[in-house]
Design a protein around this motif. Structure first.
Motif: not given
Length: 471
Positions: A260-263, A267-268, A303-304, A310-313
């Motif tokens: 899913a794109g660059d790391p 992450l952000l 990991w989230r 999206p539920a983890y974000w």
């Protein structure tokens, strides 16, 4: 020649590296943390129990976990019919620590047992947080931090969202980090041992704790804890869970391995993730960042945020419960490192003020009134469910399922019909006829019930009980 004077023994370094601004005052008042924990236990229990009694709990997840604990109490594998016929929950998530609730459930076979146990576990974590805060500040300021912790949004949302196994991790992490702050390395290591039995993501945190101990100079112990975290995590995710999973794999691994794109972007972004970080750190006036303990929050956040779910974000559900003791203990540890008492006082004031300002938007606000208002459907639901025989096989809607899991074999409606499982009974809610609100996947299937061979046996206030016509 005179003999040399005997050398004086060198004073041993203090075993307590954390400054104690309150001197020994905290020792004269050992009951403060425990009294605070008792008060929060009462509040958490009242919130979750009244929610269940007013039909606001759900099969996903209270009913699922009760089925698992009930199975353990009956010395069976933790099978949950709500997840599917014969579905072993150890093939979904790894939480054998739930078996410790089996003796209590055997004595009190009700979902309220799980909710009360969860309230006790979460409230117990108030003790080490408050204790360390008193040690690093003063009894009054430390108690204030304990209150801010007990009111923290992550704990409130976890208690309000039914029951989850992560409740076990909250006190385990709190006692572990308290020991780390006090440099009691062996005690901290001991607290990590049961963490891997709570959920499969926690070996990542155990690994981080081992690395923390290693960098603190206890190389052998730190390496042992680190290895324990790595090896147990790999064994659980790659061997144990797939062995119990009906499809032979760990279902959630794809959310971590999917590209899913660059790391850094992954992450952000989206900004919801940054909002979660802000909600975690702002109540500590960002001073938690001054303590190395805050680094132990990184595995859970990683990991989230890396997941594509999206539920983890965000801030909802139970996902942030394990972060609350880490952040608040890091805050307490950081205050002990400051040499400006005025700043310490202001920081604690910010923490308490933030918690109180957020309270009207968090679940505990319901204890001021809404939690005690009787549900308009409760009496009708109990009357209908009383017609269901003990031990019956029944498919129920999500909102009513946990009302029956203590005495019946409960499947999820409408999944039970799709899977070919045809239980004798159906329990549904029809909002069009005055029943409680349903979930989006339920209403479209209500019209199919008569053609599936079921006839209406009883109805009260839109709550309907069907039975197979050939029974």
């Amino acid at each position: 020649m005179s003999s040399p004077a005997p050398s004086r023994p060198r004073p041993r370094p203090s075993a307590d590296p954390v400054p104690r601004r309150g001197g020994d005052t905290h020792r004269r008042r050992p009951g403060r943390p425990h009294l605070l924990a008792l008060l929060f236990f009462a509040a958490y229990t009242a919130l979750s129990v009244t929610k269940h009694l007013q039909l606001r709990s759900t099969g996903y997840d209270l009913g699922i976990f009760e089925q698992a604990v009930r199975a353990y109490a009956e010395l069976r594998a933790p099978v949950s019919e709500l997840k599917g016929a014969g579905y072993n929950l150890l093939g979904d998530h790894f939480h054998p620590i739930l078996a410790t609730l089996a003796p209590l459930y055997r004595l009190f076979p009700t979902p309220l047992t799980l909710l009360t146990a969860q309230a006790a576990l979460v409230a117990l974590s108030v003790v080490p947080v408050t204790r360390l805060a008193i040690r690093t500040t003063t009894p009054r300021l430390g108690t204030a931090i304990g209150i801010a912790y007990g009111l923290s949004w992550g704990l409130q949302k976890a208690v309000a969202f039914d029951f989850h196994e992560v409740a076990f991790a909250v006190p385990l992490l709190a006692f572990c980090l308290e020991s780390l702050a006090l440099r009691r390395w062996r005690t901290a290591a001991a607290w990590t041992l049961p963490l891997v039995l709570v959920k499969e993501d926690l070996p990542l945190t155990v690994t981080a704790i081992g690395f923390y101990i290693l960098l603190s100079g206890r190389r052998r112990l730190g390496t042992a804890v680190l290895a324990y975290g790595v090896l147990s995590g790999l064994l659980i995710v790659l061997v144990v869970i797939p062995a119990f999973n009906p499809d032979g794999h760990y279902d959630y691994l794809h959310t971590a391995t999917q590209a899913a794109g660059d790391p850094l972007t992954r992450l952000l972004l989206p900004p919801q993730k940054l909002g979660t970080l802000l909600a975690l750190l702002a109540p500590t006036a960002f001073l938690a960042l001054r303590s190395p303990l805050i680094l132990l929050a990184l595995p859970t956040l990683a990991w989230r945020f890396w997941s594509t779910n999206p539920a983890y974000w965000g801030l909802d559900h139970h996902y942030s419960a394990v972060l609350m003791p880490i952040v608040l203990l890091a805050f307490a540890d950081a205050l002990g490192r400051l040499d400006r008492p005025g700043l310490v006082t202001r920081a604690v004031a910010v923490s308490v003020t933030a918690s109180l300002l957020a309270l009207p938007f968090l679940p505990l606000r319901d204890l001021a009134g809404p939690a005690w208002r009787p549900s308009p459907w409760a009496d009708a639901a109990r009357e209908v469910m009383a017609a269901v025989p003990d031990g019956a096989e029944i498919a129920a809607v999500n909102r009513l399922a946990p009302q029956l899991t203590s005495r019946a074999r409960v499947y999820q409606f409408p999944q039970a019909l799709d899977s070919g499982t045809k239980p004798e009974w159906l329990l549904i809610s029809d909002p069009a006829r005055g029943g409680p609100p349903d979930f989006p996947w339920e209403s479209p299937r209500l019209r199919e019930i008569p053609s599936s061979g079921y006839r209406l046996a009883m109805e009260r206030s839109g709550i309907q009980l069907y039975r197979l016509a050939d029974r």
